[in-house]
Design an enzyme around this catalytic site. Structure first.
Site, PDB file in Angstrom:
ATOM      1  CG  HIS A  47      -1.711  -1.068   1.583  1.00 51.06           C
ATOM      2  ND1 HIS A  47      -1.248  -2.188   2.200  1.00 51.06           N
ATOM      3  CD2 HIS A  47      -3.047  -1.249   1.397  1.00 51.06           C
ATOM      4  CE1 HIS A  47      -2.257  -3.039   2.369  1.00 51.06           C
ATOM      5  NE2 HIS A  47      -3.356  -2.498   1.883  1.00 51.06           N
ATOM      6  CD  GLU A 101      -6.820 -11.786   2.695  1.00 52.68           C
ATOM      7  OE1 GLU A 101      -6.460 -10.818   1.994  1.00 52.68           O
ATOM      8  OE2 GLU A 101      -6.839 -11.760   3.937  1.00 52.68           O
ATOM      9  CG  ASP A 140      -4.135 -11.176  -0.902  1.00 56.18           C
ATOM     10  OD1 ASP A 140      -3.392 -11.135  -1.901  1.00 56.18           O
ATOM     11  OD2 ASP A 140      -4.535 -10.153  -0.321  1.00 56.18           O
ATOM     12  CG  ASP A 188      -4.577 -11.153   7.459  1.00 56.99           C
ATOM     13  OD1 ASP A 188      -5.380 -11.708   6.683  1.00 56.99           O
ATOM     14  OD2 ASP A 188      -4.495  -9.915   7.585  1.00 56.99           O
ATOM     15  CG  ASP A 195       1.874  -0.985   3.345  1.00 61.51           C
ATOM     16  OD1 ASP A 195       1.129  -0.605   4.264  1.00 61.51           O
ATOM     17  OD2 ASP A 195       1.555  -1.818   2.469  1.00 61.51           O
ATOM     18  CD  GLU A 244      -7.658  -8.581  -0.844  1.00 61.18           C
ATOM     19  OE1 GLU A 244      -6.696  -8.041  -1.432  1.00 61.18           O
ATOM     20  OE2 GLU A 244      -7.609  -8.888   0.356  1.00 61.18           O
TER      21      GLU A 244
HETATM   22  C1  XUL Z   1      -7.408  -6.686   4.334  1.00 53.37           C
HETATM   23  C2  XUL Z   1      -6.603  -7.151   3.202  1.00 53.37           C
HETATM   24  C3  XUL Z   1      -5.721  -6.118   2.591  1.00 53.37           C
HETATM   25  C4  XUL Z   1      -5.658  -6.172   1.112  1.00 53.37           C
HETATM   26  C5  XUL Z   1      -4.882  -5.036   0.508  1.00 53.37           C
HETATM   27  O1  XUL Z   1      -8.145  -7.685   4.916  1.00 53.37           O
HETATM   28  O2  XUL Z   1      -6.613  -8.299   2.834  1.00 53.37           O
HETATM   29  O3  XUL Z   1      -4.461  -6.251   3.161  1.00 53.37           O
HETATM   30  O4  XUL Z   1      -5.093  -7.368   0.661  1.00 53.37           O
HETATM   31  O5  XUL Z   1      -5.423  -3.801   0.840  1.00 53.37           O
HETATM   32 CO    CO Z   2      -5.677  -9.276   1.246  1.00 53.20          CO
END
Ligand code: XUL
Ligand code: CO
Length: 446
Positions: free
Chosen positions: A101, A268, A296, A309, A104, A232
């Site tokens: 991002h 994700e 992801d 995560d 970041d 996403e």
């Molecule tokens: C949040 C998420 C983010 C995106 C990028 O849950 O997955 O990190 O991947 O903004």
């Molecule tokens: Co993500």
């Protein structure tokens, strides 16, 4: 350049015979699986925010992570050291891509101008590091959710000044992603959603979100950005109801606004779980609609209802995920972005190596098993058999559109002694287990 992560060695492939916990047992970058190397299949990417920025804070406690930049108080110096450390880390792990991002990589300044200046400075450094290491940018994105100005959302904020600010941020993020040769650009919903309909004009918010995406597509074209746009999905968190709930919801949204040709989906694993789906379901749904763009690869915890995560270690899930990706003909120009962070008590830098290594081995193993399942046509043959009634006779007539309700009624009246076949779910689950076990233990001998 001075070594920054002194405790992290270069991680090499040593195979299953090795007892070295800091060596790959399955991920062998140049080894071919089918007609591509593992590196070409898997396209691993480091997530800048988790690997280099996450510090272990949670709602109950402060930072725990020991990192080389902790002693630096100047935010730009921290950003520089993070960048150098990140490229050293990726080189040591053999990770060829990264994602970020805007906020970041460089700290937010006191004004938009200052934030952009900070970005330009760090992007120049990253450009040099990319050249030196041959590491590439999988995707860039803008953080439109951390700063308090985004409390009500960004493109879906009721405040038009916020919409404009978010647009300026994405404009810049697109420029730097393009400058760094980014292969994709991601929009994750951030705070694009709502807490209560009592104060929300959902129709306007969704129209505005679509206007925002259309402007992004137009600007990308204007500056010659050739990367793939990705949305996403996530069903909840931070808002109670995120607008990009799941793959089905995102496809419907894109089609409603005529954006389906400009976007694919970044799926994700744990977002799938939060939406009440498996990762495989989401990949499959996107694949059959030609919308599978990138993934992801974190994992969640079914006992916890939030976005944990975690690094992926579930062989079953990675096998079925790689199955979908192979069926998709690969994931390029997307990739496998970690988007995974260490648990709070795993506070030492070496844990970063263990986390990524575990994830890379778990996906490499899944890739090998999935490839073998496909080579042997295990599920494909079963599917063909299960649906064979549509290959001839009445089934073929249905598929080819030769019949209506009246014709079907006529057929059903004459054929009302129906014979069904077993779905054989347990048999198939057992076969998958056998492939999973064989894949590791006697792989070489097969
Ligand atoms: C949040 C998420 C983010 C995106 C990028 O849950 O997955 O990190 O991947 O903004
Ligand atoms: Co993500």
């Amino acid at each position: 350049m001075d070594e920054i992560f002194k405790d992290i060695p270069k991680i090499e492939y040593e195979g299953l015979e090795s007892n070295n916990l800091l060596a790959f047992k399955h991920y062998n970058a140049d080894e071919k699986v089918g007609n591509k190397t593992m590196a070409e299949h898997l396209r691993f990417s480091m997530a800048y925010w988790h690997t280099l920025v996450a510090n272990g804070t949670d709602p109950f406690g402060n930072a725990t992570m020991e990192r080389p930049w902790n002693s630096l108080t100047d935010s730009m110096q921290r950003a520089e050291l993070r960048a150098k450390a990140g490229f050293e880390f990726m080189s040591k792990l053999g990770i060829n891509y990264f994602c970020f991002h805007d906020r970041d990589i460089a700290p937010e300044g006191n004004s938009l101008q200052e934030s952009n200046k900070n970005l330009d400075y760090i992007v120049s450094l990253i450009e040099k590091l990319m050249e030196k290491t041959d590491i590439k940018l999988l995707w860039g994105t803008a953080n439109l959710f951390s700063h308090p100005r985004y409390m009500h959302g960004a493109a879906s904020s009721p405040n038009a000044d916020v919409f404009a600010h978010a647009a300026a941020q994405v404009k810049k993020a697109l420029e730097i992603t393009s400058r760094l040769g980014g292969e994709n650009y991601v929009f994750w919903g951030g705070r694009e959603g709502y807490e209560t309909l009592l104060n929300t004009d959902m129709a306007l918010e969704q129209d505005n979100l679509a206007r925002f995406f259309t402007m992004a597509v137009d600007y990308a074209e204007k500056i010659g950005f050739k990367g793939q746009f990705l949305l996403e999905p996530k069903p909840k968190e931070p808002t109670k109801h995120q607008y990009d709930y799941d793959v089905a919801n995102v496809i419907a949204f894109l089609r409603k606004y005529g954006l389906e040709d400009y976007f694919k989906i970044n799926i994700e694993a744990n977002h799938a779980l939060l939406a009440g789906h498996t990762f495989q379901h989401e990949l499959h749904y996107a694949r059959i609609n030609q919308m599978l763009g990138s993934i992801d690869i974190n994992q969640g915890d079914p006992l916890l209802g939030w976005d944990t995560d975690q690094f992926p270690t579930n062989l079953y899930a990675t096998t079925l995920a790689m199955y979908e990706i192979l069926k998709n003909g690969g994931i390029k120009p997307g990739g496998l972005n970690f988007d995974a962070k260490l648990r709070r008590p795993s506070f030492e830098p070496i844990d970063l190596a263990y986390g990524h290594l575990a994830g890379m081995d778990t996906f490499a193993y899944g890739l090998k098993v999935a490839h073998r399942l496909l080579e042997d046509n295990v599920l494909e043959d079963h599917l063909a058999e299960r649906y064979k009634s549509y290959q001839s006779g009445i089934g073929l007539d249905i598929v080819e559109g030769n019949l209506d309700f009246e014709g079907l009624n006529e057929y059903a009246l004459k054929n009302d002694q129906i014979i069904n076949a077993s779905g054989r779910q347990e048999m198939l689950e057992s076969i998958i287990n056998n492939y999973l076990i064989m894949g590791g233990v006697i792989w070489e001998k097969m």
